[in-house]
Design an enzyme around this catalytic site. Sequence first.
Site, PDB file in Angstrom:
ATOM      1  N   SER A 179       0.792  -1.233   0.000  1.00  0.00           N
ATOM      2  CA  SER A 179       0.000   0.000   0.000  1.00  0.00           C
ATOM      3  C   SER A 179       0.826   1.287   0.000  1.00  0.00           C
ATOM      4  O   SER A 179       0.262   2.373  -0.100  1.00  0.00           O
ATOM      5  CB  SER A 179      -0.971   0.022   1.183  1.00  0.00           C
ATOM      6  N   LYS A 204      -5.352   5.055   8.476  1.00  0.00           N
ATOM      7  CA  LYS A 204      -4.289   5.837   7.855  1.00  0.00           C
ATOM      8  C   LYS A 204      -4.645   7.322   7.803  1.00  0.00           C
ATOM      9  O   LYS A 204      -3.754   8.176   7.854  1.00  0.00           O
ATOM     10  CB  LYS A 204      -3.993   5.278   6.457  1.00  0.00           C
TER      11      LYS A 204
END
Length: 344
Positions: free
Chosen positions: A246, A291
Amino acid sequence: MNARKLLTGGGAAGTAVRWGLLTAAVMALLLYVPTPYAAYEPGLAFYTKPLVRAARPDEPGAGAFMLTTVQMSYANAWKSIRSFWDGDIELVRKRDLFRGGSKAEFVERQTVMMRGSQTDAVEAAYMEAGIPYQIEPYAVVVSDAGAAGGALQTGDEIVFFGGRPITSLRELTLALGRGTVSGQAHVAVIRGGKKKEVSIKLSAGATADQQAIALGVRKLTELRRMLPGNAEDEVEIQSGEIGGPSAGLMFALQTLDELTEGDLTAGLRVAGTGTIDAGGKVGAIGGVAHKVVAAHRAGADVFLVPEQNEQEAIAKAAEIGTGMRVIGVGSLREAKRVLTEAGG
């Protein structure tokens, strides 16, 4: 007064001891008794510039790129209870997370995916910058051994098959094709930094181009390096213990910034997440809400996110009341464009 009287006595001292023991027992239950859950929580944001080593780096700009992470831990009973009111704790069953394997295998899968993601990030940056390059395969790795638990393990780098050196899937296909794909085969691997020889039973009926099936594993990954026409354009990414794919978008942006003139950050603190393929396409990720929190805590001005995760990220940003801008992107080129506009 002896210990027996403290425990059995009816006075204040005995009552205090009993309550103390009960409290200790409850705390031990909440903190140390294992549960079937793992917990995802917001991790940290890391500056990408120290992780991207360019042979001829560009001058540092006023802003910075940051990749964001998710923290994973085993959930005790107390953390499991807290998850009912703490929106930053997300529980997932260990058996679903590890897919029948161990935590060590999960970590190895994440490491292999990160290595492949780094290569794709560099290639995407080369393509966007118009830098000529060649692709050189250098290793074949077991990226997922599967739940069967055969002789090959997740993370094994195959270096010899039947006495022949292996550095690419093509070489493995040729080695498998030289004989019938059945019976026993001797394989040399690098496991945990050491060379090890194992004997595996090849799956009957598998064809030479079904390498993973033939070797009895779920997935193989070919690792490649990008060789630019000019040595001054060489880039190496060193992610340390960060795993998974990611961070691809942020590594690609940092690489592109190193390869081109000017400040691609537009003077902003740019955090982000998203997978990336060799053509620069940005893909969806998991744990985006965590995040967002990590980026906010790091003081990011902008958070770049895959288009598929944009609405979830915007909702989380609104929930925590951050002034950080959340922008969804579908490609490296689009990310470059929105940063130029954000800086303007």
